[in-house]
Design an enzyme around this catalytic site. Structure first.
Site, PDB file in Angstrom:
ATOM      1  N   LYS A   1      30.834  39.833  39.299  1.00  0.00           N
ATOM      2  CA  LYS A   1      31.502  40.530  40.488  1.00  0.00           C
ATOM      3  C   LYS A   1      32.357  41.538  39.840  1.00  0.00           C
ATOM      4  O   LYS A   1      32.684  41.794  38.801  1.00  0.00           O
ATOM      5  CB  LYS A   1      32.486  39.603  41.340  1.00  0.00           C
TER       6      LYS A   1
ATOM      7  N   LYS B   1      39.150  44.006  38.709  1.00  0.00           N
ATOM      8  CA  LYS B   1      40.085  44.949  37.979  1.00  0.00           C
ATOM      9  C   LYS B   1      39.910  44.839  36.642  1.00  0.00           C
ATOM     10  O   LYS B   1      39.967  45.847  35.973  1.00  0.00           O
ATOM     11  CB  LYS B   1      41.487  44.557  38.422  1.00  0.00           C
TER      12      LYS B   1
ATOM     13  N   LYS C   1      44.179  32.270  32.129  1.00  0.00           N
ATOM     14  CA  LYS C   1      45.303  33.178  31.871  1.00  0.00           C
ATOM     15  C   LYS C   1      45.931  32.829  30.314  1.00  0.00           C
ATOM     16  O   LYS C   1      46.139  33.785  29.547  1.00  0.00           O
ATOM     17  CB  LYS C   1      46.265  33.485  32.862  1.00  0.00           C
TER      18      LYS C   1
END
Ligand code: TRP
Length: 333
Positions: free
Chosen positions: A197, A200, A113
């Protein structure tokens, strides 16, 4: 015997997609009868990425409607919104006093992040695993059904629970364990962009709440290759991914049909994609319709949230009182 306690949550940062559904929510639904389940919407966690108030509000409502439409049943499970249960942030504060900068900085999700949003490396991002630990142990959870990507966060929660127990020579907290159904259920849902995968933020997802036209468009655009040139060759990842999705939503006959075509080199990816799109639509359409109905029913949503918060707080207050006692907060009045 009391049923084992389960906690899991999802951040309301966007629509639920097939990866969330097959990786998590479908398992939540299966657990409802055999466990005491707490499923919540992690809206405080969302603040670590600074959504606008409008986004936060609509996201929470959307995920709540999606939970319900998928079959999470408020009669069986406690469904609540994290910020409606303030006790969790109190426990988070206490746990923060025993969480160390070094271990928090080393967490993979923090490092990721920090790289993704270098202009917003806030303290909440750093202590994300502490709040997640509080979410889990405030209900004295035994099991946490989460995907592989949450393994490290869960390991931190175990560490914080053990540390608290040791520190205060107590056994307030059971040590939570990851929960997975065996074998077939651990399918990783791939994205449509050839590798990795479904996620979002990867921009490769099909949402549960997606209209048929858009599903067709996304599937038709999925990455493939030029097609097999030798019989029975191994499928490249992008093609394997389409077959993985097909296995989830289509009949075994359909899968066998395209497998055979692949193996004798007569496959036309356009046909496979058309079929895949229709089968995804068949699977998601009833859920999409239910989401729509529930979203229109503000009264029902409010009732679920209110009653869920009441139930959740009952359990949280109990734990928090024990915690305060062992820490030594004795109110003088
Ligand atoms: N970190 C989780 C995710 O991104 C969401 C979450 C927050 C969670 N608190 C939790 C999951 C507690 C399980 C238990 O998916």
């Amino acid at each position: 015997m009391d049923k084992p306690i389960v906690v899991s949550g999802i951040r309301p940062t966007g629509y639920l997609h097939l990866g969330n559904y097959f990786g998590a929510v479908r398992n939540f639904i299966r657990m409802q009868d055999d466990f005491t389940c707490n499923f919540f919407i992690a809206d405080i966690h969302s603040l670590t990425t600074h959504p606008t108030p409008e986004n936060l509000q609509s996201g929470v409502k959307q995920v709540l409607a999606e939970y319900l439409a998928c079959g999470i049943d408020p009669e069986k499970s406690t469904i609540y919104i994290q910020s409606d249960m303030p006790e969790v942030t109190e426990l988070y504060t206490f746990l923060n006093m025993n969480a160390y900068l070094g271990e928090l900085e080393r967490t993979t999700s923090f490092k990721d992040k920090a790289r993704q949003q270098p202009e917003n490396v806030n303290a909440g991002l750093l202590t994300y695993p502490v709040l997640m630990a509080a979410d889990i142990i405030i209900h004295k959870a035994n099991f946490v059904p989460v995907g592989k990507d949450q393994e490290q966060n869960l390991e931190m929660a175990r560490k914080f629970a053990k540390r608290f127990n040791r520190m205060y020579k107590s056994d307030v907290f059971p040590i939570p364990r990851p929960f997975t159904f065996d074998g077939a259920d651990m399918i990783k849902i791939p994205g449509l962009d050839g590798s990795g995968k479904m996620g979002k933020s990867e921009g490769n997802a099909i949402n549960l709440y997606e209209d048929p036209k858009s599903i067709r468009k996304k599937v038709m655009r999925a990455v493939t290759d030029a097609g097999p040139t030798e019989p029975n060759s191994q499928k490249p990842e992008a093609v394997e991914n389409l077959f993985t999705l097909l296995k989830i939503v289509s009949t075994p006959d359909t899968v066998a049909h395209f497998d055979e075509q692949y193996n004798n080199c007569s496959i036309r990816y356009g046909d496979l994609k058309k079929q895949l799109a229709e089968d995804i639509i068949n699977y998601t359409e009833p859920i999409r319709v239910r989401i729509d109905d529930i979203l229109k029913d503000d009264k029902y949503l409010a009732k679920v949230a209110r009653e869920g918060a009441e139930k959740a707080r009952e359990s949280a207050v109990k734990t928090l009182n024990e915690v305060k006692k062992v820490i030594g907060f004795n109110s003088l009045f």
